[in-house]
Design a protein around this motif. Structure first.
Motif, PDB file in Angstrom:
ATOM      1  N   ILE A  32     -41.318 -12.994  15.257  1.00  0.00           N
ATOM      2  CA  ILE A  32     -42.291 -13.091  16.350  1.00  0.00           C
ATOM      3  C   ILE A  32     -42.692 -14.543  16.622  1.00  0.00           C
ATOM      4  N   SER A  58     -50.966 -11.777  16.869  1.00  0.00           N
ATOM      5  CA  SER A  58     -49.854 -10.921  16.467  1.00  0.00           C
ATOM      6  C   SER A  58     -49.610 -10.948  14.969  1.00  0.00           C
ATOM      7  N   THR A  59     -49.642 -12.133  14.362  1.00  0.00           N
ATOM      8  CA  THR A  59     -49.405 -12.202  12.925  1.00  0.00           C
ATOM      9  C   THR A  59     -50.596 -11.686  12.126  1.00  0.00           C
ATOM     10  N   PHE A 199     -41.964  -9.016  22.011  1.00  0.00           N
ATOM     11  CA  PHE A 199     -43.267  -9.355  21.419  1.00  0.00           C
ATOM     12  C   PHE A 199     -44.079  -8.086  21.181  1.00  0.00           C
ATOM     13  N   THR A 200     -44.127  -7.200  22.156  1.00  0.00           N
ATOM     14  CA  THR A 200     -44.896  -5.954  22.033  1.00  0.00           C
ATOM     15  C   THR A 200     -44.360  -5.082  20.909  1.00  0.00           C
ATOM     16  N   PHE A 203     -45.235  -6.602  17.602  1.00  0.00           N
ATOM     17  CA  PHE A 203     -46.681  -6.448  17.444  1.00  0.00           C
ATOM     18  C   PHE A 203     -47.014  -5.053  16.906  1.00  0.00           C
TER      19      PHE A 203
END
Length: 346
Positions: A32, A58-59, A199-200, A203
């Motif tokens: 990511i 996100s992380t 990304f989604t 996530f």
């Protein structure tokens, strides 16, 4: 099946689930970072803002889900210690990233007004959390007034971070060791919709692993006879912070220094919202008033570590002890001392 029922897990099963989640977090968190770096260039928001919002959120989603789930299940100590322990260990990871960058002190090379603004935001948010237990134990629908204040101040702070990048009132002096944020060639990147889709997906993967970590951590604490504070600070916080370690070092090696520093500091500011979200999920009153002395100790320690980092960002020492900045050495020592104190008192 027993594996589908966390209440029936043995210590071995809980450790196995925990270890598998840690591996998934490391792999997804590494990937990511590259996606966020490309999104920063594709959208033009810059590495500092991308590190603060996209990479930071996100992380940190795994730890956020873990804290909220723990609070919902009534494990206030685990929820708070995971959130606060994560901030401390991620600051510690920034010192490790400094060790991975050998040309100069990382805080010197990644000089950025937004990063300093983020760090100021982090210290302010930690101050609110430290203040909360000393206020009256008053709640509205089970939510303490500090909680909406944390959310509101975070949003306001992110606006200031973005503003400091778009219209800076002052700039850091550029030196031969300063590495500017130079966008990559977007023609060689996947399309913007493809990047957002990846990304989604990543996530969501990180969020699901955080949800699975909570029952495994609770079982390990019960079966091994370890306090939730120790589990939260030294086990779940480190596990859910693996992406910050992997991504910051990977970003440093790729030359995305501003993203590396911004990702850690931005993630830390976002992590303070774990406590606010946990207060919403906790149904037995104010979660801040359930904070143990150990938890308050970690808030104080993290504020000191963040203050040291802020001074390092302003001073911008080129080289220090062991070819890293003096602030990085201080952060390493402070974190090690904090762990020793926590373990000795357990």
């Amino acid at each position: 099946m027993s594996l589908l029922n966390p209440d029936s897990w043995t210590l071995f099963q809980a450790i196995s689930v925990f270890s598998l989640c840690a591996l998934v977090i490391a792999v997804a968190g590494t990937r990511i970072t590259r996606v966020v770096d490309q999104l920063a260039d594709r959208t033009g928001i810059g590495e500092a803002a991308a590190g603060a919002v996209l990479l930071g959120a996100s992380t940190s989603i795994g730890g956020s889900v873990l804290s909220v789930t723990a609070a919902w299940n009534g494990h206030a100590e685990l929820a708070v210690s995971n959130a606060l322990g994560g901030i401390a260990v991620q600051t510690f990871f920034l010192a490790l990233a400094d060790m991975a960058y050998r040309k100069a002190n990382l805080e010197h090379a990644a000089a950025s007004v937004p990063n300093m603004m983020q760090n100021g935001l982090l210290i302010s948010l930690l101050g609110f959390i430290l203040l909360a237990p000393f206020t009256p134990e008053f709640t509205v629908w089970g939510i303490h007034p500090i909680t909406p204040l944390l959310f509101g101040f975070y949003i306001y702070g992110i606006r200031l971070v973005r503003g400091s990048q778009e219209e800076p009132m002052w700039t850091a002096v550029s030196t031969s060791d300063t590495l500017e944020d130079v966008p990559d060639d977007t023609r060689k990147m996947p399309s913007l919709p493809q990047l957002w889709m990846e990304f989604t997906l990543l996530f969501l993967v990180l969020g699901i692993t955080g949800w699975l970590l909570e029952p495994s951590a609770t079982t390990i604490a019960a079966e091994a006879g370890i306090s939730h504070t120790v589990i939260g600070v030294l086990l779940t916080a480190v596990c859910t912070s693996i992406p910050e370690l992997v991504t910051s070092i990977a970003a440093v090696r790729r030359g995305a220094l501003t993203l590396a520093v911004g990702g850690i500091i931005g993630g830390n500011a976002f992590d303070t919202l774990f406590t606010a979200a946990s207060d919403v999920a906790y149904r037995d009153g104010s979660i801040y008033h359930q904070m143990s002395d150990d938890a308050l100790f970690w808030v104080s320690l993290t504020m000191v570590m963040s203050g040291v980092l802020m001074m390092g960002l302003i001073r911008r020492e080129r080289q220090g002890l062991a070819r890293i900045g003096l602030e990085s050495v201080s952060i390493l020592v402070l974190y090690a001392a904090g762990v020793a104190i926590l373990v000795s008192g357990a």
